[in-house]
Design a protein around this motif. Structure first.
Motif, mmCIF file in Angstrom:
data_model
loop_
_atom_site.group_PDB
_atom_site.id
_atom_site.type_symbol
_atom_site.label_atom_id
_atom_site.label_comp_id
_atom_site.label_asym_id
_atom_site.label_seq_id
_atom_site.Cartn_x
_atom_site.Cartn_y
_atom_site.Cartn_z
ATOM 1 N N SER A 37 0.843 -1.191 0.000
ATOM 2 C CA SER A 37 0.000 0.000 0.000
ATOM 3 C C SER A 37 0.885 1.250 0.000
ATOM 4 O O SER A 37 2.114 1.184 0.130
ATOM 5 C CB SER A 37 -0.926 -0.010 1.222
ATOM 6 O OG SER A 37 -0.145 0.036 2.404
ATOM 7 N N ASN A 39 0.967 3.644 2.329
ATOM 8 C CA ASN A 39 1.559 3.860 3.654
ATOM 9 C C ASN A 39 2.801 3.006 3.863
ATOM 10 O O ASN A 39 3.793 3.449 4.457
ATOM 11 C CB ASN A 39 0.534 3.571 4.745
ATOM 12 C CG ASN A 39 -0.623 4.566 4.705
ATOM 13 O OD1 ASN A 39 -0.460 5.680 4.229
ATOM 14 N ND2 ASN A 39 -1.786 4.143 5.187
ATOM 15 N N GLU A 40 2.748 1.774 3.381
ATOM 16 C CA GLU A 40 3.917 0.902 3.515
ATOM 17 C C GLU A 40 5.089 1.425 2.696
ATOM 18 O O GLU A 40 6.252 1.359 3.124
ATOM 19 C CB GLU A 40 3.552 -0.516 3.083
ATOM 20 C CG GLU A 40 2.578 -1.215 4.027
ATOM 21 C CD GLU A 40 2.221 -2.598 3.514
ATOM 22 O OE1 GLU A 40 2.659 -2.923 2.384
ATOM 23 O OE2 GLU A 40 1.532 -3.332 4.229
ATOM 24 N N LEU A 42 5.685 4.572 1.976
ATOM 25 C CA LEU A 42 6.234 5.733 2.656
ATOM 26 C C LEU A 42 7.049 5.344 3.873
ATOM 27 O O LEU A 42 8.109 5.925 4.153
ATOM 28 C CB LEU A 42 5.105 6.686 3.057
ATOM 29 C CG LEU A 42 4.358 7.377 1.896
ATOM 30 C CD1 LEU A 42 3.202 8.206 2.433
ATOM 31 C CD2 LEU A 42 5.294 8.246 1.105
ATOM 32 N N ALA A 43 6.575 4.364 4.632
ATOM 33 C CA ALA A 43 7.321 3.907 5.804
ATOM 34 C C ALA A 43 8.655 3.299 5.397
ATOM 35 O O ALA A 43 9.690 3.530 6.049
ATOM 36 C CB ALA A 43 6.495 2.893 6.582
#
Length: 491
Positions: A37, A39-40, A42-43
């Motif tokens: 995803s 968010n993953e 970006l992390a």
């Protein structure tokens, strides 16, 4: 027919990168890209960024984000001391110790144009060794606005006058008259060597005829060129790089000029009257500043001034700031001659070393000022700044052979409305009592001259204003204390 409407196949753009971007990225399976995803991603990007930073940056980052612990609690828990904060950049200060406005410093060219190598009039102070006096500009004289483009250009030319007078020698005399007068004033005051006779001739009449003819240029008509030239400011140059005699010969030609024979006899009575000798260089000159520096090595001559003033009867404003006491033979002040009849030694000069101090004799000074007032009968402004040691001659009278000699403020100088008798110096905080008393004597003498002129006119002349200095409260208290001490000493 109605237009065909095509329904989009997808409701949002695909998250898969384009084929051009996939070439430079490591090959990964398409399913892995679709499974992650946003968010993953970006992390993962944050982790890679933090791991790529050096150790020092990570430690400072952690120290900045870690909560602070009181010193007592840190000793109990035996925690290490936090690293010292990074020192700030030292604050910029100007030469006066003040903080400049935020932003980068100005270019050196801007600073060089805004700073003047000579002291401004407001900062000149007399400490016993400083010989420069404050110069006041004559009222009505054109001066460009301080900080304007014209002012910066004229100052730049004055700073580089040694080069500008050679590079622009064919253009300086073509400037408007008011710009040339401002240029002469700046060069006289700013240029270290002062305005010379050749420089003055170059600005007022241009190069020589031979030099102009070499480049096919015609010499200018002086009467047309300087018809609107009214102001000539030579403060600081006279007595240093220019003499009164040289100025006289430049304006009116040498005394022994040969008159051409063809203009002696006129062919007709209707012909205009010929002018003997060369034409006047500045026929409409009304403002003249001959202020000098009291510390200059050369001296000025009152005799030459009287000869020059006889041809400048149209002057309305004159500055003689810094001039010495009026005398026709200043170098013979201490000389004595032996009388052939009596055999006694008599003073050769009209003014001796003790004429003013002990005898109170101002005869020679009064006669010179009286001759000057008779030729300059159109004066309305007279500047005698720095002449406090001999201003008493303006109000004294002397017994001549058959008449009383004095300066006539009601007749000859009845048009004078402003008389400047400032000292030209400023009292410092550490000025001695002797300097303060001398300063006070100059002020008292200026007040006495003003009362004398108003009493002499008694409604017959114009109202006069005498400009003079003022004493501070501290200096006034010192003067009163010294006068009281002298009074008790006499009693």
């Amino acid at each position: 027919m109605p237009k065909k409407r095509h329904q989009p196949k997808y409701s949002k753009p695909p998250s898969v990168a384009s084929a051009s971007l996939s070439l430079s990225s490591p090959r990964q399976s398409t399913s892995e890209h679709h499974d992650r995803s946003v968010n993953e991603l970006l992390a993962n990007l944050r982790r890679s960024t933090l791991s790529s930073q050096p150790v020092q940056a990570s430690s400072s980052f952690s120290a900045a984000t870690a909560p602070s612990v009181p010193p007592a609690l840190r000793q109990i828990l035996r925690l290490p001391e936090p690293p010292a904060p990074v020192s700030r950049r030292p604050q910029r200060r100007d030469p006066n110790g003040r903080r400049p406005p935020p932003g980068p410093p100005p270019p050196r060219s801007w600073v060089a144009l805004s700073q003047s190598p000579h002291a401004t009039p407001s900062s000149l102070q007399h400490d016993g060794t400083h010989s420069h006096i404050r110069y006041w500009s004559m009222p009505g004289v054109y001066a460009p606005t301080e900080g304007s483009l014209v002012d910066l250009i004229i100052r730049r030319i004055a700073f580089d006058w040694a080069q500008q007078r050679d590079w622009n020698r064919f253009y300086l005399y073509t400037l408007p008259s008011r710009l040339r007068s401002a240029l002469l004033a700046h060069v006289s005051e700013i240029y270290s060597q002062g305005m010379s006779l050749m420089d003055l001739r170059l600005v007022l009449s241009g190069p020589s005829e031979d030099e102009l003819g070499e480049y096919g240029l015609e010499p200018p008509d002086v009467n047309t060129l300087n018809s609107d030239f009214f102001y000539l400011d030579l403060k600081g140059s006279l007595g240093r790089s220019l003499t009164v005699k040289e100025l006289h010969e430049l304006l009116f030609g040498p005394r022994n000029a040969i008159v051409p024979a063809d203009i002696i006899v006129q062919d007709s009575w209707d012909a205009p009257a010929p002018t003997a000798g060369p034409a006047e260089l500045l026929p409409n000159l009304t403002h003249l500043s001959l202020a000098i520096d009291p510390g200059s090595t050369l001296s000025v001559s009152w005799k030459q001034l009287l000869s020059l003033a006889g041809k400048l009867t149209q002057l309305t404003q004159l500055s003689l700031a810094g001039w010495p006491e009026p005398s026709l033979t200043p170098n013979a002040k201490f000389a004595k001659v032996t009388s052939p009849t009596t055999g006694r030694s008599v003073q050769y000069s009209g003014t001796g070393p003790y004429s003013h101090v002990l005898d109170g004799d101002w005869t020679e000074a009064i006669l010179i000022l009286k001759r000057l007032s008779r030729v300059l009968y159109s004066l309305e402004y007279l500047d005698l700044t720095g002449c406090g040691d001999w201003t008493r001659a303006l109000r004294e009278d002397s017994d001549g052979e058959f008449r009383m000699d004095f300066v006539d403020w009601a007749g000859d100088w009845g048009k004078v409305t402003t008389l400047r008798l400032n000292s030209g110096y400023g009292l410092a905080d550490n000025s001695s009592n002797a300097e303060i008393l001398r300063f006070s004597d100059w002020i008292d003498e200026a007040i006495a001259v003003e009362k004398h002129i108003r009493a002499q006119r008694a409604g017959r002349g114009r109202w006069i204003t005498v400009e003079r200095d003022t004493l501070s409260e501290t200096a006034q208290a010192i003067v009163e204390r010294e006068k009281l001490a002298r009074f008790h000493l006499v009693d």
